[in-house]
Enzyme design. Structure first.
Site: not given
Lengths: 553, 553
Positions: B91, B155, B186, B212-215, B253, B321
């Site tokens: 991603g 991927r 991975d 790399k990963t935004i996570d 809200y 998420e």
């Protein structure tokens, strides 16, 4: 009933981010006419947007009054102290706090010894005389900040004779010289009715309106845009630009983006001009062409199929929140459903459907099951279908999916389709105002103060020449009655400021229409990026405004 | 198979926004060790994160190799020209283009006459030898820009003996000296397997990974953060800050915000530290406390009830998420559903439910109907429940609503509740990289070039001391095998880089835990505003990183 005039507990309880703090310290320029001596020059007598005789009947004191413009003057008398109230009405729009700061600073600068009140929670605060006295410390933390939380807003209206009386009592109790109503078309109509009522009662309280709505549908020649539209569109465009980059990078998603703005499609059009999506649906065009939901679905599906032939299985599609309000057959179906569901029970066998007219029945059966269910189950307190709750972007994804499957079975489509739904709404209406909205709102508020000081009432604060540097902006007030027409409701004529819809023969739509075929198949995406407060693009004005003003975007 | 090395049609077809253009012209600083002569110093032999003997078996050539650090040197030999390939895997994350630019510039600056190839569409591009030759004109429009569209990503994994052979063929055909793999846990594991394979075959091609990963779940002592995390969190935090202002302004809200990041809750934690929501759920804590969905619902509902007593009928709630992946009973239910649905048909009468164990049956019936339906209908191609498609924020709104109605009936709750759902995901992973991510990625890429030039393989590019100014950042490479452990899959030991989860006893979570009760009832909202590229806050580093590095945030 007054709260202590101290600093707001809400804002003080929070730490500020670096960007918030830097905005707090940003000093605002004023149009040069407001920085020195000025006087007010009246224009010619005004009329109405439609049905002037009816408007004259409804506004016997105010009808025909001229609009006014501020012009430089050689001398200027010291202003007397004023007592001024302000109220925020309706949904949030970035910049509301700066309108209040503008009025406040005008009173500080030009009418020393004045008192300012903020009515809390919208028009209800006026009726209940619930207010806070504004002072420098109280106002300070809200300068150039988003939201409406300084005094909050509300959706009540001052409508019944009792409610007008309550407003009168408040005006008398606080000895108000002026009231500024910050709101959209309905709220400004209401402001004019209050101005008329006060004038009719010989109250000294004058009423001035200010044009607020992110939807951009409150505008006319003298009021080139409503505040908040610029910021909201830039926030949505940042996000749209990002999902465009995502679409192009991953190569496998169709992002269906529903954008806030129910009555008119200005936001969608502005965002389209900023970002160049593959498809942008404009409600006014759909209505003008009397399109059906099937037409809209086919339009999208055709482009998706053509894009597959060009090797693209991705794209970005913008959808105005109010799309289905523009589709005649959907309106008809909903009207029939409201009628049927008011009296009948929905039986599982579907016998109730036989009461739908055949076209409506066909349309209902064309809808995805989830949407059918929403139409049947989600009712407002009056039992009506809640159109606003329908997630149009999901509905379209589902319908496009079905149509693509059909075409695939027929061998007419060989691509892969993954629809990804987005709704960009709340995150735009409370953002930090752009430099444009911050300055525009400040000038609107400062100008509103000047109008009150000159004894004007029933005008909407009007700041023009917005494509020029702030110093050259014009300042004045436009007769609210001149923006009005009447509508017949429950057998009575009601004054309304007609919403400004996207005009299909005006420059912004024409520019979009001339480019969209190219955008559909070739990817001309632009990513505006996050709003900057210094440097590149920070001073930019929205594209539709530039086009409407005849300035090259 | 090579495309012409000319400029990218995708980017060239688009006009650039002012902000994009200004970022294009932004020149990037380098850590000072990279701006002059340097040499590489090896550390002590390395081991593995777990099961070193198994890792040693799986990586006979690479196991135990030292990590390396760049240090200033008096002299430095002119670098020989290299042939280097680069591939983006998985991603998107903001900054990927700058890693490529960093490698490219290193080769231009330090190994004149080099050739660089970009493999297209991820690892599949390596296997199929689908590439583009990168040159200055081609690379230029992507400098400091978001997305992965320069060469796109994919991927696929290089897994089977045939696929390794394909990669070998490509390396031989292009006479590659090096391959840089930009990816997550991975992909970096895969990079190390390729490095081992190439070394085992005596190929000259070295392999270097980049984190790399935004996570944010690929990190360790030497790799303090993965790129993209900073930008994504700042974009989400901008939006969260805006809905906070909206919540406070409208007063009606509860915004339930689901945030991308499935495996770990780093994004939610970072956004919580940036914005101070009323509630932020951290998956790792939910798992550690073995909470049930009922517990989570009650936790939220309790706070909502308490807030009503304080006069607040609004709030902001952050949800990772992957939340339901952390709830043991949900995992169990899903496993049972997968088993049952693989063999049985779901009968309308619900007989199939009798096959669920009693706890799972109870949980299933506790779920809102829409979620029940999703669990039964949305299956992936293997017939499994698609957990990622479950809209946790809507599920929680529905469950909280039910619980509040119950409490209202019991007279324990007197408030009004309107839940508003949001998912912030795609708009964050392709944004324009922050100054931090832009500089960090550039250093990662430039450093990767240096590692390749020194003949290193099986390392992950490692840039440290990130809280200091860029000039003081450290540069080196960490043995990928040292990050690895094994997992048993299908009876075989597979090497894995364990995802770095939120540590409940580390500084970032502890800071959050110490403040959350206050945030829950008092509104300490912070609105970070849009990312700025000049001035206030533009140089800021994410909070969790600062806390992990022991620097006061």
């Amino acid at each position: 009933m007054a709260s202590a005039g101290g600093p707001s507990p809400g804002r003080l309880a929070s730490a500020y981010s670096e960007v918030q703090t830097s905005r707090l310290h940003h000093s605002l320029p004023l149009p040069s006419v407001l920085t020195s001596h000025f006087s007010l020059v009246d224009g010619p007598p005004s009329s109405a947007s439609g049905n002037p005789d009816k408007i004259a009947e409804l506004f016997p004191s105010l009808f025909g009054q001229p609009s006014a413009a501020l012009v430089p003057a050689k001398v200027m008398a010291e202003g007397k102290p004023l007592k001024v109230g302000v109220v925020l009405s309706g949904g949030q729009a970035p910049g509301g706090h700066n309108v209040i700061c503008g009025i406040f600073d005008f009173l500080q600068d030009r009418a020393k010894g004045s008192t300012m009140y903020g009515f809390k929670g919208g028009p209800a605060g006026v009726m209940k005389c619930k207010y806070v006295e504004l002072n420098s410390d109280f106002v300070y933390p809200y300068r150039n900040q988003g939201g409406f939380d300084m005094i909050c807003s509300g959706r009540d209206k001052i409508e019944t004779p009792e409610q007008f009386k309550q407003a009168e009592d408040t005006a008398n109790k606080l000895d108000l010289d002026g009231l500024v109503v910050i709101g959209g078309d309905d709220s400004n109509t209401n402001a004019c009715l209050i101005a008329e009522y006060f004038r009719g009662k010989n109250l000294k309280t004058r009423v001035i309106g200010c044009p607020k709505t992110i939807d951009g549908d409150l505008k006319c020649k003298e009021v080139p845009t409503s505040f908040g539209f610029d910021t909201a569109c830039k926030i949505y465009s940042e996000m749209i630009g990002n999902v465009m980059t995502d679409a192009r990078s991953s190569g496998k998603y169709y992002h269906f983006v529903r954008l806030m703005g129910r009555a008119a499609s200005h936001i969608t059009l502005e965002c389209a001009l900023q970002t160049h999506p593959n498809i942008a649906l404009i409600g006014e065009e759909v209505a003008a062409k009397k399109e059906t939901l099937k037409n809209v679905t086919d339009y999208i599906t055709d482009i998706i199929c053509k894009r597959t032939e060009h090797g693209y299985n991705y794209g970005v599609i913008l959808i105005p929140e109010g799309l289905i309000d523009f589709i005649p057959e959907v309106q008809k179906l909903i009207a029939e459903l409201n009628e049927i569901l008011a009296h009948d029970v929905v039986d599982e066998a579907g016998v109730w459907k036989s009461k739908l007219e055949s076209e409506s029945k066909k349309l209902f059966e064309f809808l995805p099951p989830a949407i059918q269910e929403q139409l049947l189950l989600e009712r407002d307190p009056h039992g009506n279908v809640q159109v606003a709750k329908i997630e149009t972007e999901r509905m379209l994804i589902s319908m496009v999916e079905t149509e693509l499957e059909k075409r695939k079975a027929e061998g007419k489509y060989k691509g892969q389709f993954i629809g990804q739904s987005h709704f960009f709404g709340y995150e735009g209406r409370c953002g930090l105002p752009t430099i444009f909205d911050a300055s525009y709102c400040y000038a609107l508020g400062y100008g509103a103060g000047a109008l009150l000081q000159s004894g004007k009432t029933g005008l909407i604060s009007s700041v023009g020449n917005l494509a020029a540097p702030v110093a050259e902006w014009t300042v004045g007030g436009t007769a609210l009655t001149s923006l009005m027409d009447v509508e017949r409701r429950h057998g009575q004529f009601k004054p309304v400021i007609k919403k400004a819809m996207v005009e299909l023969d005006a420059a912004p739509f024409k520019k979009f229409a001339s480019l969209r075929d190219e955008w559909a198949l070739k990817n001309r995406y632009i990513s505006p990026g996050p709003i900057q407060f210094i440097g590149s693009g920070s001073d930019a004005v929205n594209h539709t405004l530039l086009l409407e003003l005849g300035v090259q975007a």
